[in-house]
Write a protein that holds these residues in place. Structure first.
Motif, PDB file in Angstrom:
ATOM      1  N   CYS A   1      -1.316   0.216  -1.859  1.00  0.00           N
ATOM      2  CA  CYS A   1       0.063  -0.581  -1.608  1.00  0.00           C
ATOM      3  C   CYS A   1       0.444  -0.297  -0.039  1.00  0.00           C
ATOM      4  CB  CYS A   1       1.008  -0.126  -2.531  1.00  0.00           C
ATOM      5  SG  CYS A   1       1.850   1.765  -2.233  1.00  0.00           S
ATOM      6  N   PHE A   2      -0.047   0.659   0.477  1.00  0.00           N
ATOM      7  CA  PHE A   2       0.257   0.947   1.910  1.00  0.00           C
ATOM      8  C   PHE A   2       0.185  -0.114   3.083  1.00  0.00           C
ATOM      9  CE2 PHE A   2      -2.146   2.400   5.434  1.00  0.00           C
ATOM     10  CZ  PHE A   2      -1.186   3.073   6.431  1.00  0.00           C
ATOM     11  N   PHE A   3      -1.086  -0.628   2.741  1.00  0.00           N
ATOM     12  CA  PHE A   3      -1.597  -1.782   4.084  1.00  0.00           C
ATOM     13  C   PHE A   3      -0.699  -2.765   3.996  1.00  0.00           C
ATOM     14  CE2 PHE A   3      -4.234  -4.763   6.116  1.00  0.00           C
ATOM     15  CZ  PHE A   3      -4.369  -4.148   7.181  1.00  0.00           C
TER      16      PHE A   3
ATOM     17  N   GLY B   1      15.800  -7.990  12.649  1.00  0.00           N
ATOM     18  CA  GLY B   1      14.857  -9.141  12.736  1.00  0.00           C
ATOM     19  C   GLY B   1      13.671  -8.897  11.736  1.00  0.00           C
ATOM     20  N   ALA B   2      13.342  -7.512  11.682  1.00  0.00           N
ATOM     21  CA  ALA B   2      12.016  -7.118  10.895  1.00  0.00           C
ATOM     22  C   ALA B   2      12.403  -6.840   9.559  1.00  0.00           C
ATOM     23  CB  ALA B   2      11.583  -5.956  11.427  1.00  0.00           C
ATOM     24  N   LEU B   3      13.484  -6.700   9.117  1.00  0.00           N
ATOM     25  CA  LEU B   3      13.458  -6.430   7.492  1.00  0.00           C
ATOM     26  C   LEU B   3      13.458  -7.472   6.791  1.00  0.00           C
ATOM     27  CD1 LEU B   3      17.296  -4.821   7.623  1.00  0.00           C
ATOM     28  CD2 LEU B   3      15.282  -3.695   7.198  1.00  0.00           C
ATOM     29  N   PRO B   4      13.499  -8.784   6.716  1.00  0.00           N
ATOM     30  CA  PRO B   4      12.779  -9.710   5.894  1.00  0.00           C
ATOM     31  C   PRO B   4      11.320  -9.544   5.609  1.00  0.00           C
ATOM     32  CG  PRO B   4      14.377 -10.778   7.086  1.00  0.00           C
ATOM     33  CD  PRO B   4      14.321  -9.229   7.867  1.00  0.00           C
ATOM     34  N   TYR B   5      10.362  -9.131   6.695  1.00  0.00           N
ATOM     35  CA  TYR B   5       9.248  -8.918   6.836  1.00  0.00           C
ATOM     36  C   TYR B   5       8.869  -7.573   5.953  1.00  0.00           C
ATOM     37  CZ  TYR B   5       8.517 -12.772  10.051  1.00  0.00           C
ATOM     38  OH  TYR B   5       8.502 -13.582  10.680  1.00  0.00           O
ATOM     39  N   VAL B   6       9.774  -6.505   6.203  1.00  0.00           N
ATOM     40  CA  VAL B   6       9.648  -5.167   5.498  1.00  0.00           C
ATOM     41  C   VAL B   6       9.514  -5.360   3.908  1.00  0.00           C
ATOM     42  CG1 VAL B   6      10.659  -2.884   5.086  1.00  0.00           C
ATOM     43  CG2 VAL B   6      10.694  -4.111   7.542  1.00  0.00           C
TER      44      VAL B   6
ATOM     45  N   VAL C   1       6.127   1.998   6.834  1.00  0.00           N
ATOM     46  CA  VAL C   1       7.026   1.874   7.747  1.00  0.00           C
ATOM     47  C   VAL C   1       7.026   2.559   8.960  1.00  0.00           C
ATOM     48  CG1 VAL C   1       9.715   1.462   7.959  1.00  0.00           C
ATOM     49  CG2 VAL C   1       8.406   0.547   5.939  1.00  0.00           C
ATOM     50  N   THR C   2       6.957   3.949   8.835  1.00  0.00           N
ATOM     51  CA  THR C   2       6.782   4.805   9.952  1.00  0.00           C
ATOM     52  C   THR C   2       5.733   4.603  10.929  1.00  0.00           C
ATOM     53  OG1 THR C   2       7.840   6.430   8.456  1.00  0.00           O
ATOM     54  CG2 THR C   2       6.893   7.198  10.526  1.00  0.00           C
ATOM     55  N   LEU C   3       4.678   4.112  10.521  1.00  0.00           N
ATOM     56  CA  LEU C   3       3.489   3.744  11.514  1.00  0.00           C
ATOM     57  C   LEU C   3       3.759   2.452  12.455  1.00  0.00           C
ATOM     58  CD1 LEU C   3       0.347   4.795   9.375  1.00  0.00           C
ATOM     59  CD2 LEU C   3       1.288   5.867  11.390  1.00  0.00           C
ATOM     60  N   ALA C   4       4.493   1.508  11.350  1.00  0.00           N
ATOM     61  CA  ALA C   4       4.704   0.340  11.998  1.00  0.00           C
ATOM     62  C   ALA C   4       5.669   0.477  13.061  1.00  0.00           C
ATOM     63  CB  ALA C   4       5.431  -0.694  10.854  1.00  0.00           C
ATOM     64  N   LEU C   5       6.837   1.442  12.777  1.00  0.00           N
ATOM     65  CA  LEU C   5       7.656   1.355  14.016  1.00  0.00           C
ATOM     66  C   LEU C   5       6.956   2.242  15.044  1.00  0.00           C
ATOM     67  CD1 LEU C   5      10.793   2.627  12.042  1.00  0.00           C
ATOM     68  CD2 LEU C   5      10.627   0.840  13.113  1.00  0.00           C
ATOM     69  N   MET C   6       6.218   3.128  14.726  1.00  0.00           N
ATOM     70  CA  MET C   6       5.322   3.944  16.025  1.00  0.00           C
ATOM     71  C   MET C   6       4.663   2.742  16.822  1.00  0.00           C
ATOM     72  SD  MET C   6       4.350   7.533  14.121  1.00  0.00           S
ATOM     73  CE  MET C   6       3.262   7.764  15.314  1.00  0.00           C
ATOM     74  N   PHE C   7       3.844   1.820  16.068  1.00  0.00           N
ATOM     75  CA  PHE C   7       3.047   1.055  16.745  1.00  0.00           C
ATOM     76  C   PHE C   7       4.148  -0.167  17.630  1.00  0.00           C
ATOM     77  CE2 PHE C   7      -0.210   1.248  13.063  1.00  0.00           C
ATOM     78  CZ  PHE C   7      -0.814   2.311  13.496  1.00  0.00           C
TER      79      PHE C   7
ATOM     80  N   THR D   1       2.869  -6.126   7.296  1.00  0.00           N
ATOM     81  CA  THR D   1       3.964  -7.012   7.264  1.00  0.00           C
ATOM     82  C   THR D   1       5.165  -6.535   8.093  1.00  0.00           C
ATOM     83  OG1 THR D   1       4.647  -6.223   5.143  1.00  0.00           O
ATOM     84  CG2 THR D   1       3.700  -8.030   5.227  1.00  0.00           C
ATOM     85  N   THR D   2       5.517  -5.181   8.272  1.00  0.00           N
ATOM     86  CA  THR D   2       6.515  -4.591   8.959  1.00  0.00           C
ATOM     87  C   THR D   2       6.238  -4.646  10.514  1.00  0.00           C
ATOM     88  OG1 THR D   2       7.134  -3.056   7.105  1.00  0.00           O
ATOM     89  CG2 THR D   2       7.858  -2.439   9.316  1.00  0.00           C
ATOM     90  N   ALA D   3       4.728  -4.228  10.791  1.00  0.00           N
ATOM     91  CA  ALA D   3       4.423  -4.403  12.204  1.00  0.00           C
ATOM     92  C   ALA D   3       4.535  -5.769  12.674  1.00  0.00           C
ATOM     93  CB  ALA D   3       2.821  -4.020  12.417  1.00  0.00           C
ATOM     94  N   ARG D   4       4.355  -6.888  11.790  1.00  0.00           N
ATOM     95  CA  ARG D   4       4.353  -8.343  12.227  1.00  0.00           C
ATOM     96  C   ARG D   4       5.885  -8.502  12.574  1.00  0.00           C
ATOM     97  NH1 ARG D   4       3.249 -13.581   8.618  1.00  0.00           N
ATOM     98  NH2 ARG D   4       4.037 -15.052  10.323  1.00  0.00           N
ATOM     99  N   GLY D   5       6.909  -7.949  11.619  1.00  0.00           N
ATOM    100  CA  GLY D   5       8.086  -8.384  11.748  1.00  0.00           C
ATOM    101  C   GLY D   5       8.819  -7.710  12.963  1.00  0.00           C
ATOM    102  N   LEU D   6       8.265  -6.571  13.351  1.00  0.00           N
ATOM    103  CA  LEU D   6       8.741  -5.851  14.447  1.00  0.00           C
ATOM    104  C   LEU D   6       8.458  -6.628  15.679  1.00  0.00           C
ATOM    105  CD1 LEU D   6       8.381  -2.116  13.401  1.00  0.00           C
ATOM    106  CD2 LEU D   6      10.588  -3.355  13.653  1.00  0.00           C
ATOM    107  N   GLY D   7       7.046  -7.248  15.584  1.00  0.00           N
ATOM    108  CA  GLY D   7       6.671  -7.792  16.776  1.00  0.00           C
ATOM    109  C   GLY D   7       7.107  -9.237  17.109  1.00  0.00           C
ATOM    110  N   GLU D   8       7.589 -10.097  15.884  1.00  0.00           N
ATOM    111  CA  GLU D   8       7.943 -11.392  16.041  1.00  0.00           C
ATOM    112  C   GLU D   8       9.725 -11.479  16.656  1.00  0.00           C
ATOM    113  OE1 GLU D   8       7.180 -14.011  13.104  1.00  0.00           O
ATOM    114  OE2 GLU D   8       4.868 -13.873  13.367  1.00  0.00           O
ATOM    115  N   VAL D   9       9.951 -10.771  17.920  1.00  0.00           N
ATOM    116  CA  VAL D   9      11.378 -11.032  18.246  1.00  0.00           C
ATOM    117  C   VAL D   9      11.412 -11.846  19.382  1.00  0.00           C
ATOM    118  CG1 VAL D   9      13.298  -9.789  19.057  1.00  0.00           C
ATOM    119  CG2 VAL D   9      11.749  -8.573  17.378  1.00  0.00           C
ATOM    120  N   ASP D  10      12.307 -12.731  19.503  1.00  0.00           N
ATOM    121  CA  ASP D  10      12.472 -14.024  20.467  1.00  0.00           C
ATOM    122  C   ASP D  10      12.421 -12.807  21.803  1.00  0.00           C
ATOM    123  OD1 ASP D  10      12.920 -15.740  22.253  1.00  0.00           O
ATOM    124  OD2 ASP D  10      14.718 -16.551  21.470  1.00  0.00           O
ATOM    125  N   PRO D  11      11.312 -13.250  22.496  1.00  0.00           N
ATOM    126  CA  PRO D  11      11.326 -12.764  23.805  1.00  0.00           C
ATOM    127  C   PRO D  11      12.292 -12.671  24.843  1.00  0.00           C
ATOM    128  CG  PRO D  11       9.193 -13.347  23.534  1.00  0.00           C
ATOM    129  CD  PRO D  11      10.141 -14.101  22.681  1.00  0.00           C
TER     130      PRO D  11
END
Length: 256
Positions: free
Chosen positions: A134-136, A175-180, A80-86, A141-151
């Motif tokens: 289990c990390f990847f 918005g990303a919590l379901p993906y997390v 989750v930390t790396l996904a936030l940084m990305f 999925t967290t990175a995907r959730g953070l990126g899928e926000v309505d522009p």
């Protein structure tokens, strides 16, 4: 509310009934066909091994539980930390995300001998193997959730002079919590497999190590009991994730 509780209780009842039916069929099949215990012991014979002190069930289960939960907690935190940084830096995502994809392709079993060289035998290398498996999915999925926000929604918040922190806290993170949690569910399953693989390769304690020890004497009841305990640990971890998801996310937006 009452109707929803009855539906939930009904689903739980069906799940329990199915599991009990499988156990009953298993016991009946072993007794009816007189299957030797070294091939397939009955549930009663399998449970009887819990009364034997030679297997040290409590200590071995605690060791494996430590490896599973430790590796999983590490995977969730770092993923989750790396996904936030990305999500905050496209350059970091461009540089490191493909690298993590490549590293994930390494067979985790092949890392076992290296972990023995680097960390010797014990709990630590098995925690790291569980983490590496289990990390990847959690990261991806967290990175995907953070990126899928309505522009358009992001543009609206920016036009209202919203800060980057407000944008993240009010829009991206909810918005990303379901993906997390979707990634956490997959990671919970993989963490059990990772800890077990680690114990097969580099361990002196744990349920996986015990399975290797009793295999030589064809002690199938003990092997099956170890498998059942591993399964129960996985079910416990998965149930905790589901409980946390229920507390954090409303039902309508959960990813099933």
């Amino acid at each position: 509310m009452i109707a929803a509780r009855w539906r939930s209780a009904g689903r739980i009842g069906v799940i329990v009934a199915v599991h009990l039916a499988v156990l009953a069929f298993w016991q009946w099949a072993v007794d009816w066909f007189a299957i030797p215990a070294f091939i397939l012991p009955s549930p009663a014979a399998t449970l009887a091994t819990l009364g034997s002190a030679q297997y040290a069930w409590v200590s071995n289960t605690l060791v494996t539980a430590t490896e599973i939960f430790g590796g999983y907690a590490l995977g969730v935190f770092i993923g989750v930390t790396l996904a936030l940084m990305f999500s905050w830096s496209r350059w970091l995502a461009l540089i490191f995300l493909p690298l993590f994809v490549t590293l994930n392709m390494i067979p985790k079993v092949a890392l076992g001998p290296l972990f023995i060289v680097w960390f010797s035998y014990g709990i630590v290398p098995n925690i790291l193997i569980a983490f590496s498996i289990c990390f990847f999915p959690i990261l991806l999925t967290t990175a995907r959730g953070l990126g899928e926000v309505d522009p358009d929604l992001l543009d609206l918040v920016r036009s209202l002079k919203g800060t980057r922190w407000q944008l993240f806290r009010k829009i991206q993170l909810p918005g990303a919590l379901p993906y997390v949690f979707s990634g956490m569910k997959v990671g919970a399953i993989l963490a059990v497999a990772g800890a077990t693989v680690g114990e097969f390769i580099a361990s002196e304690r744990g349920l996986g190590y015990l399975m290797i020890q009793v295999q030589a004497s064809l002690d199938t009841p003990a092997m099956l009991m170890a498998v059942i305990l591993l399964t129960l640990l996985g079910v416990l971890l998965y149930a905790l994730v589901l409980l946390l998801e229920r507390l954090v996310i409303v039902r309508d937006v959960r990813i099933q």
